[in-house]
Design a protein around this motif. Structure first.
Motif, PDB file in Angstrom:
ATOM      1  N   THR A 130       0.746  -1.082  -0.073  1.00  0.00           N
ATOM      2  CA  THR A 130      -0.085   0.038   0.205  1.00  0.00           C
ATOM      3  C   THR A 130       0.765   1.309   0.069  1.00  0.00           C
ATOM      4  OG1 THR A 130      -1.884   1.086   1.133  1.00  0.00           O
ATOM      5  CG2 THR A 130      -0.255  -0.014   2.387  1.00  0.00           C
ATOM      6  N   SER A 131       0.234   2.385  -0.205  1.00  0.00           N
ATOM      7  CA  SER A 131       0.990   3.581  -0.155  1.00  0.00           C
ATOM      8  C   SER A 131       1.747   4.103   1.319  1.00  0.00           C
ATOM      9  CB  SER A 131       0.139   4.763  -0.587  1.00  0.00           C
ATOM     10  OG  SER A 131       0.813   6.003  -0.361  1.00  0.00           O
ATOM     11  N   VAL A 132       2.757   4.683   1.309  1.00  0.00           N
ATOM     12  CA  VAL A 132       3.208   4.776   2.544  1.00  0.00           C
ATOM     13  C   VAL A 132       2.471   5.837   3.466  1.00  0.00           C
ATOM     14  CG1 VAL A 132       5.355   6.164   3.441  1.00  0.00           C
ATOM     15  CG2 VAL A 132       5.805   4.417   1.746  1.00  0.00           C
ATOM     16  N   GLY A 133       1.851   6.741   2.609  1.00  0.00           N
ATOM     17  CA  GLY A 133       1.001   7.486   3.052  1.00  0.00           C
ATOM     18  C   GLY A 133      -0.497   7.279   3.407  1.00  0.00           C
ATOM     19  N   HIS A 134      -0.722   5.780   3.198  1.00  0.00           N
ATOM     20  CA  HIS A 134      -2.165   5.716   3.291  1.00  0.00           C
ATOM     21  C   HIS A 134      -2.660   5.391   4.840  1.00  0.00           C
ATOM     22  CE1 HIS A 134      -5.090   3.094   0.740  1.00  0.00           C
ATOM     23  NE2 HIS A 134      -5.720   3.526   1.516  1.00  0.00           N
ATOM     24  N   ARG A 135      -3.812   6.159   4.927  1.00  0.00           N
ATOM     25  CA  ARG A 135      -4.212   6.337   6.417  1.00  0.00           C
ATOM     26  C   ARG A 135      -4.581   4.761   6.799  1.00  0.00           C
ATOM     27  NH1 ARG A 135      -7.255   9.882   3.823  1.00  0.00           N
ATOM     28  NH2 ARG A 135      -9.220   8.767   4.331  1.00  0.00           N
ATOM     29  N   ARG A 136      -4.367   4.573   8.248  1.00  0.00           N
ATOM     30  CA  ARG A 136      -4.452   3.299   8.808  1.00  0.00           C
ATOM     31  C   ARG A 136      -6.032   2.878   8.713  1.00  0.00           C
ATOM     32  NH1 ARG A 136      -1.396   1.140  13.990  1.00  0.00           N
ATOM     33  NH2 ARG A 136       0.363   1.669  12.330  1.00  0.00           N
ATOM     34  N   VAL A 160      -0.983  -0.672 -11.745  1.00  0.00           N
ATOM     35  CA  VAL A 160      -1.556  -1.108 -10.330  1.00  0.00           C
ATOM     36  C   VAL A 160      -0.441  -0.673  -9.525  1.00  0.00           C
ATOM     37  CG1 VAL A 160      -1.372  -3.305  -9.032  1.00  0.00           C
ATOM     38  CG2 VAL A 160      -2.846  -3.194 -11.197  1.00  0.00           C
ATOM     39  N   ARG A 161       0.914  -0.661  -9.824  1.00  0.00           N
ATOM     40  CA  ARG A 161       1.813  -0.137  -8.950  1.00  0.00           C
ATOM     41  C   ARG A 161       1.774   1.457  -8.748  1.00  0.00           C
ATOM     42  NH1 ARG A 161       7.319  -0.492 -11.644  1.00  0.00           N
ATOM     43  NH2 ARG A 161       6.600   1.632 -12.323  1.00  0.00           N
ATOM     44  N   ALA A 162       1.500   2.067  -9.864  1.00  0.00           N
ATOM     45  CA  ALA A 162       1.495   3.517  -9.900  1.00  0.00           C
ATOM     46  C   ALA A 162       0.042   3.896  -9.155  1.00  0.00           C
ATOM     47  CB  ALA A 162       1.407   3.827 -11.285  1.00  0.00           C
ATOM     48  N   LEU A 187       1.564  -7.368  -5.591  1.00  0.00           N
ATOM     49  CA  LEU A 187       2.753  -7.290  -6.589  1.00  0.00           C
ATOM     50  C   LEU A 187       3.573  -8.317  -6.662  1.00  0.00           C
ATOM     51  CD1 LEU A 187       3.522  -3.340  -6.396  1.00  0.00           C
ATOM     52  CD2 LEU A 187       1.843  -4.524  -8.105  1.00  0.00           C
ATOM     53  N   PRO A 188       4.247  -8.619  -7.760  1.00  0.00           N
ATOM     54  CA  PRO A 188       5.476  -9.627  -7.712  1.00  0.00           C
ATOM     55  C   PRO A 188       6.455  -8.897  -6.861  1.00  0.00           C
ATOM     56  CG  PRO A 188       4.672  -9.219  -9.872  1.00  0.00           C
ATOM     57  CD  PRO A 188       4.121  -8.237  -9.189  1.00  0.00           C
ATOM     58  N   MET A 189       7.206  -9.964  -6.003  1.00  0.00           N
ATOM     59  CA  MET A 189       8.102  -9.301  -5.122  1.00  0.00           C
ATOM     60  C   MET A 189       9.128  -8.531  -6.014  1.00  0.00           C
ATOM     61  SD  MET A 189      10.458 -11.428  -2.248  1.00  0.00           S
ATOM     62  CE  MET A 189      11.402 -12.329  -3.768  1.00  0.00           C
ATOM     63  N   ALA A 190       9.749  -8.949  -6.781  1.00  0.00           N
ATOM     64  CA  ALA A 190      10.775  -8.145  -7.537  1.00  0.00           C
ATOM     65  C   ALA A 190      10.340  -6.896  -7.903  1.00  0.00           C
ATOM     66  CB  ALA A 190      11.196  -8.986  -8.795  1.00  0.00           C
ATOM     67  N   LEU A 191       8.877  -6.821  -8.276  1.00  0.00           N
ATOM     68  CA  LEU A 191       8.449  -5.560  -8.823  1.00  0.00           C
ATOM     69  C   LEU A 191       8.248  -4.599  -7.565  1.00  0.00           C
ATOM     70  CD1 LEU A 191       7.394  -3.645 -11.147  1.00  0.00           C
ATOM     71  CD2 LEU A 191       5.156  -4.676 -10.886  1.00  0.00           C
ATOM     72  N   ALA A 192       7.826  -4.984  -6.301  1.00  0.00           N
ATOM     73  CA  ALA A 192       7.568  -4.316  -5.252  1.00  0.00           C
ATOM     74  C   ALA A 192       8.674  -3.820  -4.530  1.00  0.00           C
ATOM     75  CB  ALA A 192       6.617  -5.141  -4.362  1.00  0.00           C
ATOM     76  N   GLY A 221      10.159   4.472  -2.954  1.00  0.00           N
ATOM     77  CA  GLY A 221       9.054   4.625  -4.157  1.00  0.00           C
ATOM     78  C   GLY A 221       7.812   4.973  -3.698  1.00  0.00           C
ATOM     79  N   GLY A 222       7.562   4.920  -2.518  1.00  0.00           N
ATOM     80  CA  GLY A 222       6.019   5.189  -1.967  1.00  0.00           C
ATOM     81  C   GLY A 222       5.242   4.005  -1.581  1.00  0.00           C
ATOM     82  N   LEU A 223       5.985   2.925  -1.378  1.00  0.00           N
ATOM     83  CA  LEU A 223       5.125   1.579  -0.970  1.00  0.00           C
ATOM     84  C   LEU A 223       5.545   1.144   0.314  1.00  0.00           C
ATOM     85  CD1 LEU A 223       4.872  -0.129  -4.736  1.00  0.00           C
ATOM     86  CD2 LEU A 223       3.128   1.009  -3.342  1.00  0.00           C
ATOM     87  N   ARG A 224       4.857   0.225   0.801  1.00  0.00           N
ATOM     88  CA  ARG A 224       5.065  -0.389   2.237  1.00  0.00           C
ATOM     89  C   ARG A 224       4.345  -1.661   2.200  1.00  0.00           C
ATOM     90  NH1 ARG A 224       1.674   0.399   6.726  1.00  0.00           N
ATOM     91  NH2 ARG A 224       0.467   2.381   6.211  1.00  0.00           N
ATOM     92  N   PRO A 225       4.708  -2.727   2.866  1.00  0.00           N
ATOM     93  CA  PRO A 225       3.844  -3.897   3.251  1.00  0.00           C
ATOM     94  C   PRO A 225       2.523  -3.662   3.577  1.00  0.00           C
ATOM     95  CG  PRO A 225       6.109  -4.078   3.878  1.00  0.00           C
ATOM     96  CD  PRO A 225       6.035  -2.771   3.685  1.00  0.00           C
TER      97      PRO A 225
END
Length: 337
Positions: A187-193, A236-238, A249-254, A261-265
């Motif tokens: 999910t996005s790093v800035g996504h609200r919990r 999807v990633r964007a 996402l595939p692990m290599a892409l994520a 890049g603005g993503l976190r688990p």
């Protein structure tokens, strides 16, 4: 030891199918011919390369060693045969469909680069298509093979050892399993919990890797998430980076797009694995070496896509940042409303 290329090709076909009968069918030989070749091979090796089972065969330790060398030798033989042939004015085309979950930029580039080396003299054409379109494309003759994702079995069939690629026949298609590919929920790093899991971004509604997350979230909260279908993993990633929703996402892409890049688990959601598999229609439509080289091309490409290079951040282990137990569910769910 003097083992000819014909025997090695027969040996490789048996390792892929786990069966003398299936190998004979795919090569156009009689079963007795395949059996005789493998017995002669074992005499040359000096020990059994196959363990005979009630429903097929599996490799012994000697067979595993021989398989790895046979793969390298047959690749070189194929390159030599191609180099000695005069290039045709119109090289034969080998068209391969690839589902969106495996058709992101780096993966397509890997397939193309490796295919240029292993499929010399053959024009490799890649077609990105949804999982539901693959069987229709085979029936219409518009593709020769397809790289898809299939569910990882709980137990490997007895015909082959757990670490060996194998093939199954279904609906007149042959499935050759190449590599397990790991997917990570992000999910996005800035996504609200408080809004986590309410929206999901997917690339292909019929792909098991894309169906899984919406169903997981529905089972966890009893409320189906809103689904946005974008048709490509780049989209999807964007979208996930922009905060539109979470995604698988595939692990290599994520991995190279986390944090910086603005993503976190996605907290509380486990990573999952699916098989990258090659589907083939009629293997007698072109030389066996083309199928062998195509299989090896896709096997090497998917293996590279599973590697995380030193210095790249990888997805969190276990079930994510917040931990917690994941509810049990079918690894191949349908999207229920």
């Amino acid at each position: 030891m003097d083992i000819d290329a014909r025997t090695l090709r027969t040996f490789r076909e048996v390792t892929l199918t786990g069966s003398f009968t299936q190998a004979a069918r795919r090569l156009g030989y009689s079963q007795s011919s395949v059996t005789a070749q493998m017995r002669a091979l074992e005499r040359q090796v000096g020990e059994p390369v196959f363990e005979r089972l009630p429903n097929g065969v599996r490799l012994t330790h000697a067979g595993t060693v021989l398989r790895d060398y046979a793969r390298q030798i047959l690749t070189l033989v194929g390159e030599m045969e191609t180099a000695l042939r005069r290039p045709p004015a119109n090289p034969p085309r080998l068209t391969v469909g690839i589902v969106p979950a495996l058709a992101y930029g780096q993966q397509l580039a890997r397939v193309t680069h490796i295919g240029r080396r292993l499929l010399s003299g053959v024009q490799l054409a890649l077609r990105v298509m949804g999982t539901s379109e693959v069987h229709d494309a085979f029936r219409s003759g518009s593709i020769d093979g397809a790289l898809v994702l299939t569910v990882v079995d709980c137990e490997e069939p007895a015909a082959l050892p757990a670490d060996q690629s194998h093939a199954e026949r279904s609906d007149e298609l042959t499935e050759v399993r190449l590599q397990e590919v790991e997917f990570v929920p992000v999910t996005s790093v800035g996504h609200r919990r408080g809004s986590l899991g309410r929206q999901v971004v997917i690339a292909d509604p019929d792909c098991p890797s894309q169906r899984w997350l919406p169903e997981f979230l529905r089972l966890r909260s009893d409320i189906p998430p809103e689904i946005h279908e974008l048709g490509s993993m780049a989209g999807v990633r964007a979208a996930a980076q922009s905060g539109l929703g979470c995604a698988m996402l595939p692990m290599a892409l994520a991995a190279s797009h986390q944090e910086a890049g603005g993503l976190r688990p996605l907290p509380g959601v486990p990573r999952m694995r699916w098989n990258a598999s090659l589907l083939l229609g009629r293997p007698d439509t072109r030389p066996a070496v083309d199928w062998e080289n195509l299989t090896e091309t896709l096997r090497q490409a998917t293996a590279l896509s599973c590697a995380i290079h030193p210095g790249e951040p990888g997805p969190a282990n276990g079930v994510g940042v917040l931990g917690g137990e994941a509810p049990a569910l079918d690894p191949n769910p349908s999207i229920a409303g």
